[in-house]
Design a protein around this motif. Structure first.
Motif, PDB file in Angstrom:
ATOM      1  N   GLY A 126      -6.107  -4.049   6.754  1.00  0.00           N
ATOM      2  CA  GLY A 126      -6.684  -2.975   7.443  1.00  0.00           C
ATOM      3  C   GLY A 126      -5.826  -2.153   8.258  1.00  0.00           C
ATOM      4  N   GLU A 127      -5.035  -2.789   9.198  1.00  0.00           N
ATOM      5  CA  GLU A 127      -4.162  -2.364  10.142  1.00  0.00           C
ATOM      6  C   GLU A 127      -3.212  -1.581   9.262  1.00  0.00           C
ATOM      7  N   ALA A 128      -2.470  -2.097   8.225  1.00  0.00           N
ATOM      8  CA  ALA A 128      -1.350  -1.852   7.157  1.00  0.00           C
ATOM      9  C   ALA A 128      -1.619  -0.355   6.354  1.00  0.00           C
ATOM     10  N   LEU A 129      -3.248  -0.747   6.138  1.00  0.00           N
ATOM     11  CA  LEU A 129      -3.624   1.084   5.823  1.00  0.00           C
ATOM     12  C   LEU A 129      -3.912   1.771   6.908  1.00  0.00           C
ATOM     13  N   LYS A 130      -4.073   1.861   7.935  1.00  0.00           N
ATOM     14  CA  LYS A 130      -4.359   2.664   8.959  1.00  0.00           C
ATOM     15  C   LYS A 130      -2.968   3.370   9.003  1.00  0.00           C
ATOM     16  N   LYS A 131      -2.050   2.338   9.348  1.00  0.00           N
ATOM     17  CA  LYS A 131      -0.545   2.696   9.368  1.00  0.00           C
ATOM     18  C   LYS A 131      -0.371   3.698   8.343  1.00  0.00           C
ATOM     19  N   HIS A 132      -0.314   3.388   7.054  1.00  0.00           N
ATOM     20  CA  HIS A 132       0.220   3.632   5.625  1.00  0.00           C
ATOM     21  C   HIS A 132      -0.949   5.433   5.884  1.00  0.00           C
ATOM     22  N   LEU A 190     -10.115   0.986   3.202  1.00  0.00           N
ATOM     23  CA  LEU A 190     -10.181   1.066   4.698  1.00  0.00           C
ATOM     24  C   LEU A 190     -11.635   0.985   5.274  1.00  0.00           C
ATOM     25  N   GLU A 191     -12.159   1.919   4.350  1.00  0.00           N
ATOM     26  CA  GLU A 191     -13.368   1.828   5.023  1.00  0.00           C
ATOM     27  C   GLU A 191     -14.459   0.833   4.345  1.00  0.00           C
ATOM     28  N   SER A 192     -13.791  -0.160   3.243  1.00  0.00           N
ATOM     29  CA  SER A 192     -14.861  -1.287   2.832  1.00  0.00           C
ATOM     30  C   SER A 192     -14.328  -2.151   3.072  1.00  0.00           C
ATOM     31  N   ILE A 193     -13.026  -2.426   4.099  1.00  0.00           N
ATOM     32  CA  ILE A 193     -12.538  -3.242   5.196  1.00  0.00           C
ATOM     33  C   ILE A 193     -13.461  -3.600   6.343  1.00  0.00           C
ATOM     34  N   VAL A 194     -13.684  -1.953   6.597  1.00  0.00           N
ATOM     35  CA  VAL A 194     -14.525  -1.518   7.797  1.00  0.00           C
ATOM     36  C   VAL A 194     -16.400  -2.524   7.765  1.00  0.00           C
ATOM     37  N   VAL A 251       0.893  -1.253   0.035  1.00  0.00           N
ATOM     38  CA  VAL A 251      -0.404  -0.108  -0.446  1.00  0.00           C
ATOM     39  C   VAL A 251       0.994   1.322  -0.131  1.00  0.00           C
ATOM     40  N   SER A 252       2.025   1.249  -0.693  1.00  0.00           N
ATOM     41  CA  SER A 252       3.312   2.338  -0.469  1.00  0.00           C
ATOM     42  C   SER A 252       3.268   2.885  -0.707  1.00  0.00           C
ATOM     43  N   GLY A 253       2.319   2.868  -2.244  1.00  0.00           N
ATOM     44  CA  GLY A 253       1.923   3.784  -3.297  1.00  0.00           C
ATOM     45  C   GLY A 253       0.582   4.439  -3.001  1.00  0.00           C
ATOM     46  N   TYR A 254       0.196   4.315  -2.230  1.00  0.00           N
ATOM     47  CA  TYR A 254      -1.228   4.176  -2.269  1.00  0.00           C
ATOM     48  C   TYR A 254      -1.294   5.638  -2.092  1.00  0.00           C
ATOM     49  N   SER A 255      -2.702   6.778  -2.469  1.00  0.00           N
ATOM     50  CA  SER A 255      -2.285   7.652  -2.216  1.00  0.00           C
ATOM     51  C   SER A 255      -3.928   7.641  -0.543  1.00  0.00           C
ATOM     52  N   PHE A 256      -3.628   9.350   0.253  1.00  0.00           N
ATOM     53  CA  PHE A 256      -4.465   8.726   1.496  1.00  0.00           C
ATOM     54  C   PHE A 256      -5.926   9.096   0.835  1.00  0.00           C
ATOM     55  N   GLU A 257      -6.606   8.826  -0.281  1.00  0.00           N
ATOM     56  CA  GLU A 257      -7.721   8.603  -0.485  1.00  0.00           C
ATOM     57  C   GLU A 257      -7.941   7.603  -0.857  1.00  0.00           C
ATOM     58  N   LYS A 258      -7.160   6.910  -1.420  1.00  0.00           N
ATOM     59  CA  LYS A 258      -7.082   5.412  -1.799  1.00  0.00           C
ATOM     60  C   LYS A 258      -7.215   4.665  -1.250  1.00  0.00           C
ATOM     61  N   ALA A 259      -6.611   4.525  -0.574  1.00  0.00           N
ATOM     62  CA  ALA A 259      -6.302   3.970   1.040  1.00  0.00           C
ATOM     63  C   ALA A 259      -7.192   3.802   2.370  1.00  0.00           C
ATOM     64  N   GLU A 287      -1.685   7.325   8.482  1.00  0.00           N
ATOM     65  CA  GLU A 287      -1.080   7.944   9.741  1.00  0.00           C
ATOM     66  C   GLU A 287       0.290   8.636   9.334  1.00  0.00           C
ATOM     67  N   ASN A 288       1.100   8.146   8.755  1.00  0.00           N
ATOM     68  CA  ASN A 288       2.409   8.206   8.056  1.00  0.00           C
ATOM     69  C   ASN A 288       2.174   9.347   6.959  1.00  0.00           C
ATOM     70  N   LEU A 289       1.072   9.299   6.475  1.00  0.00           N
ATOM     71  CA  LEU A 289       0.330  10.943   5.029  1.00  0.00           C
ATOM     72  C   LEU A 289       0.670  11.638   6.004  1.00  0.00           C
ATOM     73  N   LEU A 290      -0.655  11.355   6.736  1.00  0.00           N
ATOM     74  CA  LEU A 290      -0.877  12.740   8.071  1.00  0.00           C
ATOM     75  C   LEU A 290      -0.650  13.182   7.986  1.00  0.00           C
ATOM     76  N   THR A 291       0.800  12.455   8.813  1.00  0.00           N
ATOM     77  CA  THR A 291       2.013  12.851   9.638  1.00  0.00           C
ATOM     78  C   THR A 291       3.347  14.010   9.020  1.00  0.00           C
ATOM     79  N   ALA A 292       3.457  13.257   7.422  1.00  0.00           N
ATOM     80  CA  ALA A 292       3.902  14.177   6.310  1.00  0.00           C
ATOM     81  C   ALA A 292       3.736  15.277   6.025  1.00  0.00           C
ATOM     82  N   ALA A 293       1.931  15.335   5.631  1.00  0.00           N
ATOM     83  CA  ALA A 293       1.385  16.498   5.311  1.00  0.00           C
ATOM     84  C   ALA A 293       1.295  17.612   6.651  1.00  0.00           C
TER      85      ALA A 293
END
Length: 88
Positions: free
Chosen positions: A50-56, A26-30, A14-22, A58-64
């Motif tokens: 879902g955990e991997a997507l959540k972490k990704h 994640l919403e689909s998994i929930v 998932v490292s190449g996913y945009s925030f929106e795609k992730a 969080e990392n994107l938000l922190t970078a922003a």
């Protein structure tokens, strides 16, 4: 055809996913987990995904957040420079 990158656990990377795609995935998994119609083994696998997507996300938000700066003004109201938004 695009090549799919997988991580060490065989999950799609998932490292190449945009925030929106992730977030969308994640919403689909929930939603699937909340319906409760997924077998236990699959529930565990998609929960881990879902955990991997959540972490990704969080990392994107922190970078922003780290990129946001506030403009520093002098006493006359002229731009003096920029500093991190949280004052770090």
């Amino acid at each position: 055809m695009t090549e799919t990158t997988r991580d060490l656990d065989g999950q799609v990377d998932v490292s190449g996913y945009s925030f929106e795609k992730a977030v969308a995935e994640l919403e689909s998994i929930v939603a699937r987990l909340e319906r409760g119609d997924v077998a236990l083994d699959e529930s565990i696998a998609i929960y881990e995904r879902g955990e991997a997507l959540k972490k990704h996300c969080e990392n994107l938000l922190t970078a922003a957040e780290n990129r946001i700066e506030k403009i520093r003004l002098d006493r006359a109201g002229k731009v003096q420079g920029v500093e991190p938004l949280d004052g770090e």
